[in-house]
Write an enzyme that holds these catalytic residues in place. Structure first.
Site, mmCIF file in Angstrom:
data_model
loop_
_atom_site.group_PDB
_atom_site.id
_atom_site.type_symbol
_atom_site.label_atom_id
_atom_site.label_comp_id
_atom_site.label_asym_id
_atom_site.label_seq_id
_atom_site.Cartn_x
_atom_site.Cartn_y
_atom_site.Cartn_z
ATOM 1 N N ASP A 10 -4.344 45.230 15.289
ATOM 2 C CA ASP A 10 -3.839 46.224 14.342
ATOM 3 C C ASP A 10 -3.396 47.437 15.153
ATOM 4 O OD1 ASP A 10 -3.297 47.532 11.874
ATOM 5 O OD2 ASP A 10 -5.223 48.559 11.979
ATOM 6 N N SER A 11 -2.730 48.367 14.485
ATOM 7 C CA SER A 11 -2.280 49.573 15.164
ATOM 8 C C SER A 11 -3.428 50.524 15.498
ATOM 9 C CB SER A 11 -1.265 50.308 14.289
ATOM 10 O OG SER A 11 -1.856 50.689 13.061
ATOM 11 N N TYR A 42 1.905 52.590 13.124
ATOM 12 C CA TYR A 42 3.124 51.775 13.225
ATOM 13 C C TYR A 42 4.036 51.997 12.014
ATOM 14 C CZ TYR A 42 1.273 48.725 17.006
ATOM 15 O OH TYR A 42 0.799 48.217 18.181
ATOM 16 N N CYS A 73 -2.590 43.891 10.118
ATOM 17 C CA CYS A 73 -1.758 45.084 9.982
ATOM 18 C C CYS A 73 -0.671 44.775 8.969
ATOM 19 C CB CYS A 73 -1.132 45.445 11.330
ATOM 20 S SG CYS A 73 0.036 46.818 11.278
ATOM 21 N N THR A 75 1.925 46.525 8.170
ATOM 22 C CA THR A 75 3.254 46.857 8.672
ATOM 23 C C THR A 75 3.822 45.736 9.526
ATOM 24 O OG1 THR A 75 2.760 49.228 8.625
ATOM 25 C CG2 THR A 75 4.563 48.507 10.049
ATOM 26 N N GLU A 154 -8.034 57.313 10.467
ATOM 27 C CA GLU A 154 -8.170 57.424 11.920
ATOM 28 C C GLU A 154 -8.965 58.670 12.323
ATOM 29 O OE1 GLU A 154 -7.202 55.410 14.459
ATOM 30 O OE2 GLU A 154 -6.436 53.856 13.115
ATOM 31 N N CYS A 188 -2.316 48.000 3.437
ATOM 32 C CA CYS A 188 -2.546 48.376 4.833
ATOM 33 C C CYS A 188 -4.042 48.207 5.081
ATOM 34 C CB CYS A 188 -2.121 49.826 5.075
ATOM 35 S SG CYS A 188 -2.613 50.501 6.676
ATOM 36 N N THR A 189 -4.406 47.616 6.210
ATOM 37 C CA THR A 189 -5.827 47.331 6.452
ATOM 38 C C THR A 189 -6.642 48.593 6.718
ATOM 39 O OG1 THR A 189 -5.281 46.826 8.775
ATOM 40 C CG2 THR A 189 -5.494 44.961 7.244
ATOM 41 N N HIS A 190 -5.983 49.740 6.879
ATOM 42 C CA HIS A 190 -6.724 51.001 6.945
ATOM 43 C C HIS A 190 -7.272 51.395 5.577
ATOM 44 C CE1 HIS A 190 -4.719 51.596 10.848
ATOM 45 N NE2 HIS A 190 -5.537 52.596 11.066
#
Length: 271
Positions: A10-11, A42, A73, A75, A154, A188-190
């Protein structure tokens, strides 16, 4: 091949939602995770740049002779739908998050109104809506880009009582509530790291579909069906790589996985 590791990338830290579910479902599997924290996010980049980064991430995981690569991810998964990211890859078993996620969402909705939230790049691509309509043409899809959610995660602003996270979530999700969606894809996995605040804003009657969890379930089914699931009794090893600060990444790992037991964390370069 069953004893080889599963590769995940992932990013940033978002893909840890996939890793957490993988370790729950398949505790005996070795997992190698790459979080490209130096280049996160990303989702605000061009398709060409995202494809370039993704190929570098894939090449990095190939060094470990993994048996499967999971693109945790949203994206990159949206780019995978139009770009042959694995055409020169030595890994034949791979998946993005799109189809496992929309399959779960189509099964969950009761009123045929599904919301999709994701990064700007994912929402611009329209891949979730296209994939949903391939399964059920009667479903109405409502999409919203939520670019501030990744920086929130993040930087650790994930508590459901955090005033900043709440304010941003209310602004982003106002339209979804107005449209009466009963199922919301966290594209989005975030975003599952913000599940608490998203759930409170949307209301408890709205089903949240985690793309990270759904791709982990897909991996479990695929490996068991193909006979490639790990056949050992000892607990699998979790090896995590990041491309920026190892210390900051380690803090997020403990927060999002809930522990650092049997985990190795290292900084790396994917170039």
């Amino acid at each position: 091949m069953s004893e080889l590791a599963i590769g995940v990338f992932d990013s940033g830290v978002g893909g840890l939602t996939c890793v957490k579910e993988l370790t729950r479902l398949m505790p005996h599997e070795d997992i190698i995770y790459l979080g490209d924290t130096a280049r996160v996010p990303y989702g605000t980049k061009s398709v060409d740049t995202i494809a370039k980064y993704a190929k570098e991430d894939i090449s990095f995981l190939e060094r470990f002779n993994v048996k499967m690569i999971l693109i945790a991810c949203g994206t990159v998964s949206s780019v995978l739908m139009s770009r042959p990211l694995f055409e020169d890859s030595s890994v034949s078993a791979y998946s993005g998050v799109i189809y496992p996620t929309v399959t779960a969402a189509c099964a969950a909705t009761q009123n045929g109104r599904i919301g999709v939230i994701g990064t700007p790049a994912t929402i611009r691509s329209g891949v979730y809506g296209k994939a949903i309509r391939e399964i059920r043409s009667d479903i109405k899809v409502f999409s919203k880009a939520c670019p501030m959610f990744v920086p929130l995660v993040e930087n650790g602003y994930t508590d459901k009582n955090d005033k900043v996270a709440r304010l941003i979530a209310e602004e982003y999700l106002e339209g979804m509530k107005r449209e009466g969606v009963d199922t919301l894809i966290l594209g989005c996995t975030h975003y599952p790291h913000l599940e608490g605040v998203i759930s409170e804003v949307m209301g408890g009657n709205v089903k949240l579909i985690s793309s990270g969890a759904e791709i982990a379930k897909y991996a479990e089914r695929t490996l068991i069906t193909s006979g490639q699931a790990a056949d050992r009794e000892e607990k699998g090893k979790l090896t995590l790589y990041c491309t920026d600060s190892e210390e900051l990444f380690a803090e997020n790992v403990e927060t999002f996985l809930g522990h650092k037991d049997n985990i190795t964390i290292s900084r790396c370069s994917v170039k």
